[in-house]
Scaffold this motif. Structure first.
Motif, short mmCIF file in Angstrom:
data_model
loop_
_atom_site.label_atom_id
_atom_site.label_comp_id
_atom_site.label_asym_id
_atom_site.label_seq_id
_atom_site.Cartn_x
_atom_site.Cartn_y
_atom_site.Cartn_z
N ARG A 1 58.65 43.39 53.84
CA ARG A 1 58.89 43.53 55.29
C ARG A 1 57.95 42.65 56.21
O ARG A 1 58.22 42.04 57.29
CB ARG A 1 58.74 44.98 55.57
N LYS A 2 56.73 42.64 55.66
CA LYS A 2 55.55 41.88 56.52
C LYS A 2 55.57 40.23 56.31
O LYS A 2 55.31 39.68 57.11
CB LYS A 2 54.07 42.22 56.05
N PRO B 1 53.05 46.63 40.63
CA PRO B 1 52.82 45.40 41.54
C PRO B 1 53.85 44.30 41.77
O PRO B 1 54.89 44.71 41.11
CB PRO B 1 51.71 44.94 40.60
N VAL C 1 41.97 36.91 53.60
CA VAL C 1 41.91 38.06 52.75
C VAL C 1 43.04 37.95 51.59
O VAL C 1 44.13 37.50 51.93
CB VAL C 1 42.19 39.65 53.36
N VAL C 2 42.92 38.60 50.79
CA VAL C 2 43.77 39.01 49.37
C VAL C 2 44.46 40.20 49.46
O VAL C 2 43.53 41.12 49.60
CB VAL C 2 43.46 38.57 47.88
N ILE C 3 45.66 40.61 49.52
CA ILE C 3 46.17 41.96 49.63
C ILE C 3 46.73 42.42 48.36
O ILE C 3 47.36 41.60 47.63
CB ILE C 3 47.65 41.99 50.64
N ASP C 4 46.51 43.52 47.95
CA ASP C 4 46.91 44.07 46.59
C ASP C 4 47.08 45.68 46.65
O ASP C 4 46.60 46.22 47.48
CB ASP C 4 45.92 43.98 45.65
N HIS C 5 48.34 45.96 46.26
CA HIS C 5 48.61 47.29 46.09
C HIS C 5 48.17 48.00 44.71
O HIS C 5 48.86 47.60 43.63
CB HIS C 5 50.29 47.54 46.35
N ASP D 1 57.15 43.81 46.59
CA ASP D 1 56.98 45.30 47.00
C ASP D 1 57.43 45.29 48.18
O ASP D 1 57.29 44.26 48.99
CB ASP D 1 55.40 45.60 47.06
N GLN E 1 57.23 46.75 50.86
CA GLN E 1 56.19 46.91 52.16
C GLN E 1 55.74 45.31 52.41
O GLN E 1 55.77 44.93 53.49
CB GLN E 1 55.15 47.66 51.95
N LEU E 2 55.47 44.68 51.37
CA LEU E 2 55.02 43.39 51.68
C LEU E 2 56.19 42.28 52.06
O LEU E 2 55.85 41.49 52.86
CB LEU E 2 54.37 42.89 50.10
N VAL F 1 48.50 50.35 42.31
CA VAL F 1 49.50 51.19 41.84
C VAL F 1 48.65 51.97 40.64
O VAL F 1 49.10 52.93 40.21
CB VAL F 1 50.79 50.90 41.79
N GLY G 1 53.23 33.30 53.48
CA GLY G 1 52.31 33.20 54.35
C GLY G 1 51.25 34.27 54.11
O GLY G 1 50.01 34.23 54.80
N ILE G 2 51.60 35.44 53.56
CA ILE G 2 50.75 36.38 53.18
C ILE G 2 50.21 36.14 51.85
O ILE G 2 50.91 36.15 50.80
CB ILE G 2 51.16 37.87 53.31
N VAL G 3 48.72 36.21 51.59
CA VAL G 3 48.29 35.93 50.21
C VAL G 3 48.02 37.32 49.52
O VAL G 3 47.38 38.29 50.30
CB VAL G 3 46.75 35.34 50.40
N ALA G 4 48.62 37.39 48.44
CA ALA G 4 48.59 38.76 47.84
C ALA G 4 48.56 38.31 46.27
O ALA G 4 48.73 37.36 45.76
CB ALA G 4 49.94 39.38 47.96
N ASN G 5 48.06 39.57 45.48
CA ASN G 5 48.14 39.37 44.04
C ASN G 5 49.38 39.50 43.46
O ASN G 5 49.94 40.56 43.85
CB ASN G 5 47.12 40.36 43.42
N HIS H 1 58.02 55.20 47.17
CA HIS H 1 57.22 53.93 47.23
C HIS H 1 57.53 53.15 45.91
O HIS H 1 57.67 53.61 44.81
CB HIS H 1 55.80 54.36 47.02
N TRP H 2 57.28 51.80 46.08
CA TRP H 2 57.45 50.87 44.98
C TRP H 2 56.24 51.33 43.92
O TRP H 2 54.94 51.20 44.48
CB TRP H 2 57.49 49.49 45.26
N TRP I 1 46.71 50.40 49.29
CA TRP I 1 46.87 48.96 49.53
C TRP I 1 45.34 48.56 50.15
O TRP I 1 44.54 49.29 50.68
CB TRP I 1 47.44 48.86 51.02
N LEU J 1 50.88 49.46 53.90
CA LEU J 1 50.40 48.12 54.35
C LEU J 1 50.45 48.13 55.88
O LEU J 1 49.56 47.34 56.59
CB LEU J 1 51.45 47.32 54.01
N PHE K 1 46.12 39.64 58.18
CA PHE K 1 45.66 39.37 56.83
C PHE K 1 45.21 38.02 56.62
O PHE K 1 45.31 37.56 55.44
CB PHE K 1 47.11 39.59 56.28
N HIS L 1 42.02 30.45 53.37
CA HIS L 1 43.30 30.81 53.59
C HIS L 1 44.30 29.62 54.17
O HIS L 1 45.47 29.55 53.71
CB HIS L 1 43.26 32.28 54.38
#
Lengths: 151, 75
Positions: free
Chosen positions: A63-64, A122, B69-73, A58, A60-61, B75, A41-45, A118-119, B41, B56, B66, B17
């Motif tokens: 967990r969410k 990416p 949007v697109v989330i990115d860490h 990751d 943290q991601l 690093v 459900g969470i959009v991430a790269n 922290h991880w 983040w 996060l 969220f 989304h």
């Protein structure tokens, strides 16, 4: 959209996305291809890494994203370091900007870190347990990524 | 067409989304700006950066949710 096909005429890809690449971490020289993915459900790269294993998420991601309970524990070596973590089955969607987004079940690895750690990388889409379950083609000429279901 | 009525960029992003469509322009923005936010983040929408934070949890507290949007860490 351009729809790829096999030599027998079978449809290869049903969705496509923009190909963009930049280094995985600050200070690195080599670029890594990113895709927009939805993880529970969470959009991430996430970075495409055919030399890696699992969908590495990751912590943290993870967990969410409220992942399903883990199925087992594993240890994998990433960039020379051994990471211990939990393995989950996760619904993942490769998000298209043309055609259809592709949902499939990936095997995800969530590293377990020490308190305050922290991880350092990416999230990425590795081969075993993840990319091996779909069809994927990259065209740097047109900056497109094509994907479809395995039949 | 259902999305033809969606004109505001934020509304458009939410629609994208919710319908499993890529957030337009997000990868382009990240490719251009990722070094400026190294270690953070970030949440990126079709108009660019929506928020940035060290964790996060902090990012979620800052932007509320969220969606769109697109989330990115970075690093």
């Amino acid at each position: 959209m351009i729809q790829l096909a096999t030599s027998s005429g079978e449809v290869f890809s049903t969705g496509a996305a923009t190909l963009r690449a930049w280094p995985a971490i600050d200070g690195e020289r080599l670029s890594r291809v990113r895709l927009q993915v939805a993880i529970a459900g969470i959009v991430a790269n996430a970075v495409i890494d055919t030399g890696g294993a699992y969908l590495v998420v990751d912590p943290q991601l993870a967990r969410k994203s409220r992942l399903h309970p883990p199925v087992h524990e594993d240890r994998i070596v990433i960039r020379g370091f051994v990471y211990r973590g939990m393995v989950h089955r996760v619904p993942v969607t490769l998000i298209a900007d043309a055609g259809e987004s592709l949902q499939f079940e990936a095997t995800a690895f969530v590293p377990e870190l020490d308190e305050g750690e922290h991880w350092p990388l990416p999230s990425y889409l590795g081969w075993q347990g993840c990319l091996e379950r779909i069809r994927l083609a990259l065209d740097p000429g047109t900056e497109r990524v094509y994907f479809g279901a395995l039949r | 067409m259902q999305n033809a009525t969606v004109t505001d960029t934020r509304e458009r992003a939410l629609w994208e989304h919710d319908h499993g469509r890529a957030i337009p322009g997000a990868l382009e923005w990240l490719k251009e700006h990722w070094q400026e936010y190294a270690g953070k983040w970030v949440a990126v929408g079709p108009s660019g950066l929506v928020g940035a934070a060290d964790t996060l949890d902090e990012l979620e507290a800052r932007i509320g949710h969220f969606r769109g949007v697109v989330i990115d860490h970075l690093v």
